[in-house]
Design a protein around this motif. Sequence first.
Motif, PDB file in Angstrom:
ATOM      1  N   ASP A 100      30.819 -66.460  59.176  1.00 35.51           N
ATOM      2  CA  ASP A 100      30.701 -65.880  57.840  1.00 35.51           C
ATOM      3  C   ASP A 100      31.919 -65.001  57.614  1.00 35.51           C
ATOM      4  N   VAL A 101      32.590 -65.242  56.522  1.00 36.15           N
ATOM      5  CA  VAL A 101      33.732 -64.410  56.137  1.00 36.15           C
ATOM      6  C   VAL A 101      33.222 -63.460  55.070  1.00 36.15           C
ATOM      7  N   VAL A 102      33.266 -62.166  55.388  1.00 35.78           N
ATOM      8  CA  VAL A 102      32.750 -61.156  54.463  1.00 35.78           C
ATOM      9  C   VAL A 102      33.888 -60.250  54.016  1.00 35.78           C
ATOM     10  N   PRO A 103      33.780 -59.678  52.814  1.00 40.63           N
ATOM     11  CA  PRO A 103      34.831 -58.752  52.365  1.00 40.63           C
ATOM     12  C   PRO A 103      34.800 -57.477  53.197  1.00 40.63           C
ATOM     13  N   PRO A 104      35.930 -56.800  53.303  1.00 43.38           N
ATOM     14  CA  PRO A 104      35.966 -55.552  54.081  1.00 43.38           C
ATOM     15  C   PRO A 104      35.177 -54.453  53.385  1.00 43.38           C
ATOM     16  N   ALA A 105      34.680 -53.530  54.193  1.00 42.86           N
ATOM     17  CA  ALA A 105      33.988 -52.358  53.643  1.00 42.86           C
ATOM     18  C   ALA A 105      35.009 -51.476  52.937  1.00 42.86           C
ATOM     19  N   PRO A 106      34.608 -50.799  51.873  1.00 38.84           N
ATOM     20  CA  PRO A 106      35.565 -49.920  51.178  1.00 38.84           C
ATOM     21  C   PRO A 106      36.041 -48.811  52.107  1.00 38.84           C
ATOM     22  N   GLN A 107      37.327 -48.558  52.064  1.00 42.20           N
ATOM     23  CA  GLN A 107      37.911 -47.531  52.914  1.00 42.20           C
ATOM     24  C   GLN A 107      37.825 -46.180  52.208  1.00 42.20           C
ATOM     25  N   PRO A 108      37.471 -45.126  52.953  1.00 40.67           N
ATOM     26  CA  PRO A 108      37.414 -43.801  52.327  1.00 40.67           C
ATOM     27  C   PRO A 108      38.810 -43.348  51.921  1.00 40.67           C
ATOM     28  N   GLU A 109      38.853 -42.606  50.830  1.00 45.52           N
ATOM     29  CA  GLU A 109      40.146 -42.098  50.366  1.00 45.52           C
ATOM     30  C   GLU A 109      40.681 -41.071  51.354  1.00 45.52           C
ATOM     31  N   LYS A 110      41.972 -41.169  51.610  1.00 46.86           N
ATOM     32  CA  LYS A 110      42.609 -40.212  52.511  1.00 46.86           C
ATOM     33  C   LYS A 110      42.906 -38.931  51.742  1.00 46.86           C
ATOM     34  N   GLU A 111      42.681 -37.827  52.412  1.00 45.64           N
ATOM     35  CA  GLU A 111      43.026 -36.547  51.798  1.00 45.64           C
ATOM     36  C   GLU A 111      44.531 -36.353  51.915  1.00 45.64           C
ATOM     37  N   GLY A 112      45.118 -35.696  50.958  1.00 44.51           N
ATOM     38  CA  GLY A 112      46.537 -35.417  51.005  1.00 44.51           C
ATOM     39  C   GLY A 112      46.867 -34.420  52.103  1.00 44.51           C
ATOM     40  N   TRP A 113      48.062 -34.490  52.603  1.00 45.57           N
ATOM     41  CA  TRP A 113      48.443 -33.590  53.689  1.00 45.57           C
ATOM     42  C   TRP A 113      48.828 -32.210  53.160  1.00 45.57           C
ATOM     43  N   LEU A 114      49.160 -32.119  51.877  1.00 45.04           N
ATOM     44  CA  LEU A 114      49.497 -30.819  51.313  1.00 45.04           C
ATOM     45  C   LEU A 114      48.234 -29.968  51.199  1.00 45.04           C
ATOM     46  N   GLY A 115      48.249 -28.836  51.806  1.00 49.13           N
ATOM     47  CA  GLY A 115      47.116 -27.929  51.755  1.00 49.13           C
ATOM     48  C   GLY A 115      46.011 -28.262  52.731  1.00 49.13           C
ATOM     49  N   ALA A 116      46.255 -29.204  53.646  1.00 51.66           N
ATOM     50  CA  ALA A 116      45.208 -29.624  54.578  1.00 51.66           C
ATOM     51  C   ALA A 116      44.808 -28.503  55.541  1.00 51.66           C
ATOM     52  N   LEU A 117      45.713 -27.581  55.839  1.00 52.35           N
ATOM     53  CA  LEU A 117      45.416 -26.501  56.778  1.00 52.35           C
ATOM     54  C   LEU A 117      45.076 -25.183  56.080  1.00 52.35           C
ATOM     55  N   ARG A 118      44.866 -25.246  54.776  1.00 53.44           N
ATOM     56  CA  ARG A 118      44.561 -24.033  54.027  1.00 53.44           C
ATOM     57  C   ARG A 118      43.298 -23.381  54.585  1.00 53.44           C
ATOM     58  N   GLY A 119      43.387 -22.093  54.865  1.00 52.39           N
ATOM     59  CA  GLY A 119      42.244 -21.348  55.358  1.00 52.39           C
ATOM     60  C   GLY A 119      42.066 -21.407  56.867  1.00 52.39           C
ATOM     61  N   SER A 120      42.951 -22.109  57.575  1.00 51.72           N
ATOM     62  CA  SER A 120      42.781 -22.227  59.023  1.00 51.72           C
ATOM     63  C   SER A 120      43.703 -21.293  59.795  1.00 51.72           C
ATOM     64  N   VAL A 121      44.599 -20.586  59.109  1.00 57.14           N
ATOM     65  CA  VAL A 121      45.555 -19.705  59.781  1.00 57.14           C
ATOM     66  C   VAL A 121      45.482 -18.333  59.137  1.00 57.14           C
TER      67      VAL A 121
END
Length: 76
Positions: A35-56
């Motif tokens: 059975d050939v099935v379509p791929p599962a939807p991929q979650p949206e990637k978060e941008g790298w800008l501001g990814a560490l906000r609040g961690s330092v």
Amino acid sequence: MPISKFKATCLAALERVRRTGRPLRVTRFGKPVADVVPPAPQPEKEGWLGALRGSVRIEGDVTGPSTLLVDWEALR
């Protein structure tokens, strides 16, 4: 879809599954092989800008030297 037809039109069949989202069953002598099935939807990637906000937390003077200049051996 018979396996012989799948072999001949593999790329088009895969594109049709991706485009329509409908699975495709490949058979050999009338029995299911795959059975050939379509791929599962991929979650949206978060941008790298501001990814560490609040961690330092910045404490003290971050632009000044870390030690006194008189302690540097190179300046003696």
